[in-house]
Design an enzyme around this catalytic site. Structure first.
Site, mmCIF file in Angstrom:
data_model
loop_
_atom_site.group_PDB
_atom_site.id
_atom_site.type_symbol
_atom_site.label_atom_id
_atom_site.label_comp_id
_atom_site.label_asym_id
_atom_site.label_seq_id
_atom_site.Cartn_x
_atom_site.Cartn_y
_atom_site.Cartn_z
ATOM 1 N N LYS A 108 0.800 -1.235 0.000
ATOM 2 C CA LYS A 108 0.000 0.000 0.000
ATOM 3 C C LYS A 108 0.834 1.287 0.000
ATOM 4 O O LYS A 108 0.367 2.331 -0.449
ATOM 5 C CB LYS A 108 -0.948 0.020 1.202
ATOM 6 C CG LYS A 108 -2.068 -1.004 1.120
ATOM 7 C CD LYS A 108 -3.039 -0.835 2.269
ATOM 8 C CE LYS A 108 -4.056 -1.945 2.300
ATOM 9 N NZ LYS A 108 -5.102 -1.706 3.311
ATOM 10 N N ASN A 133 -4.855 2.078 -1.646
ATOM 11 C CA ASN A 133 -5.386 0.709 -1.714
ATOM 12 C C ASN A 133 -6.240 0.481 -2.951
ATOM 13 O O ASN A 133 -6.698 -0.630 -3.177
ATOM 14 C CB ASN A 133 -6.192 0.355 -0.456
ATOM 15 C CG ASN A 133 -7.565 0.986 -0.471
ATOM 16 O OD1 ASN A 133 -7.732 2.118 -0.907
ATOM 17 N ND2 ASN A 133 -8.569 0.258 -0.016
ATOM 18 N N GLY A 175 -0.963 3.213 13.675
ATOM 19 C CA GLY A 175 -0.268 2.667 12.512
ATOM 20 C C GLY A 175 -0.962 3.071 11.223
ATOM 21 O O GLY A 175 -1.708 4.052 11.180
ATOM 22 N N GLY A 189 -15.449 -4.628 12.403
ATOM 23 C CA GLY A 189 -14.670 -4.221 11.230
ATOM 24 C C GLY A 189 -15.185 -4.750 9.897
ATOM 25 O O GLY A 189 -14.627 -4.410 8.852
ATOM 26 N N ASP A 240 -9.802 2.975 2.443
ATOM 27 C CA ASP A 240 -9.908 2.321 3.753
ATOM 28 C C ASP A 240 -10.531 3.256 4.800
ATOM 29 O O ASP A 240 -11.455 2.874 5.517
ATOM 30 C CB ASP A 240 -8.532 1.873 4.252
ATOM 31 C CG ASP A 240 -7.997 0.673 3.473
ATOM 32 O OD1 ASP A 240 -8.802 -0.160 3.036
ATOM 33 O OD2 ASP A 240 -6.770 0.579 3.316
#
Ligand code: ATR
Length: 289
Positions: free
Chosen positions: A76, A97, A139, A254, A112
């Site tokens: 990515k 992505n 992150g 998620g 995302d």
């Protein structure tokens, strides 16, 4: 079958995903179902691409007439070097992505973060403006989410991370985008006592299969008025969500992030609204077998 949306040369849409490893990906099943539900002729294929082949593979998209591809772990970040244009949000986030091929010009996007926010809004909190949000972890996944979240004008965003320096760097980098601050894990109890947090989001892998059962923060820090969201979808209900639900919190997993990142990609490639429920059903079924 409706053939209005086509790849170069009038052929059925060519789509796919590049990653290493890639055999586990649920994207081909999800996008296959989306193409079918939308009545579009096309194919979405998994492609095993190693790091040293990424540049050639990306060139190949244009050469072969792919309409677009998804790019997943571990490419990515590197892929940004090989597309012609990087969308501004993807540039800020530092990851791509989704690639769209417009007549040979490849543009990289990041779906995302916006995918996660669309899922959160449709499934848990319709209006994020003014909300106070605690994000655990900072992150790559957190960057996409925090960037998209800041576009929604939240009241505040606190980033809690095991390594506080990293959280502070991110808060400094995006201070101009909204009310964003950082804290370490050991300060969390005090921070939560002082701030009224509406939404808690876990972006770390703590609690993910095969280490299901672990918690990213102590469950005692949660209170029933909070919406608790976890980016993990394997398991669908992490220990954090189990504990949150047991004290009366609204929970959000998620799965929606995965579905909606794909939905945005589908919409960029086809210009059509994504058939969300067909996509969600296929992913859900693949998780339950
Ligand atoms: P991703 O792309 O999935 O976000 P990443 O960029 O490696 O993965 O970031 C992982 C995030 O989860 C980091 O914020 C990391 O904390 P550190 O910055 O301190 O490394 C956090 N994380 C991962 N494992 C963790 C653990 N066991 N406990 C607490 N935080 C963890």
């Amino acid at each position: 079958m409706n053939n209005e949306v086509k790849s170069a040369g009038g052929l059925p849409l060519l789509l796919g995903v590049m990653g290493d490893p890639i055999s586990q990906t649920k994207s081909p099943a999800m996008h296959g179902a989306a193409l079918e539900a939308a009545g579009l002729a096309g194919t979405y294929v998994p492609m095993h691409v190693r790091k040293e082949q990424l540049k050639d593979a990306i060139k190949g998209i244009a050469a072969l007439g792919f309409r677009g591809v998804n790019v997943t772990v571990p490419h990515k970040v590197d892929v940004m070097n090989y597309v012609d244009v990087v969308d501004e949000a993807a540039k800020q986030i530092g990851a791509v992505n989704t690639i769209v091929n417009d007549g040979g010009v490849l543009t990289g996007y990041n779906t995302d973060g916006i995918g996660y926010i669309r899922s959160l809004k449709e499934e848990a909190v319709a209006d994020l403006s003014g909300k106070h949000v605690l994000v655990i972890g900072c992150g790559g996944a957190a960057r996409g989410i925090v960037y998209a979240l800041l576009q929604e004008k939240p009241g505040s965003v606190i980033i809690a991370n095991r390594t506080i320096e990293k959280a502070q760097e991110l808060a400094d980098e995006w201070a101009h985008l909204g009310a964003i601050s950082a804290c370490g894990m050991e300060e969390l109890a005090n921070v939560l006592q002082e701030s009224h947090i509406d939404i808690v989001v876990n972006t770390t892998s703590v609690g993910m299969y095969p280490k299901a059962g672990e918690l990213p923060i102590p469950a005692e820090l949660l209170s029933p008025n909070m919406v608790v969201s976890d980016l993990i979808y394997n398991p669908l209900k992490t220990e954090l969500l189990v504990r949150a639900e047991s004290i009366g919190c609204r929970i959000h997993n998620g799965l929606g992030m995965f579905v909606y990142q794909g939905a945005y990609a589908f919409e960029y490639w086809t210009g059509r609204p994504a058939p969300i429920e067909a996509m969600r059903t296929v992913v859900l079924n693949s998780l339950q077998v």
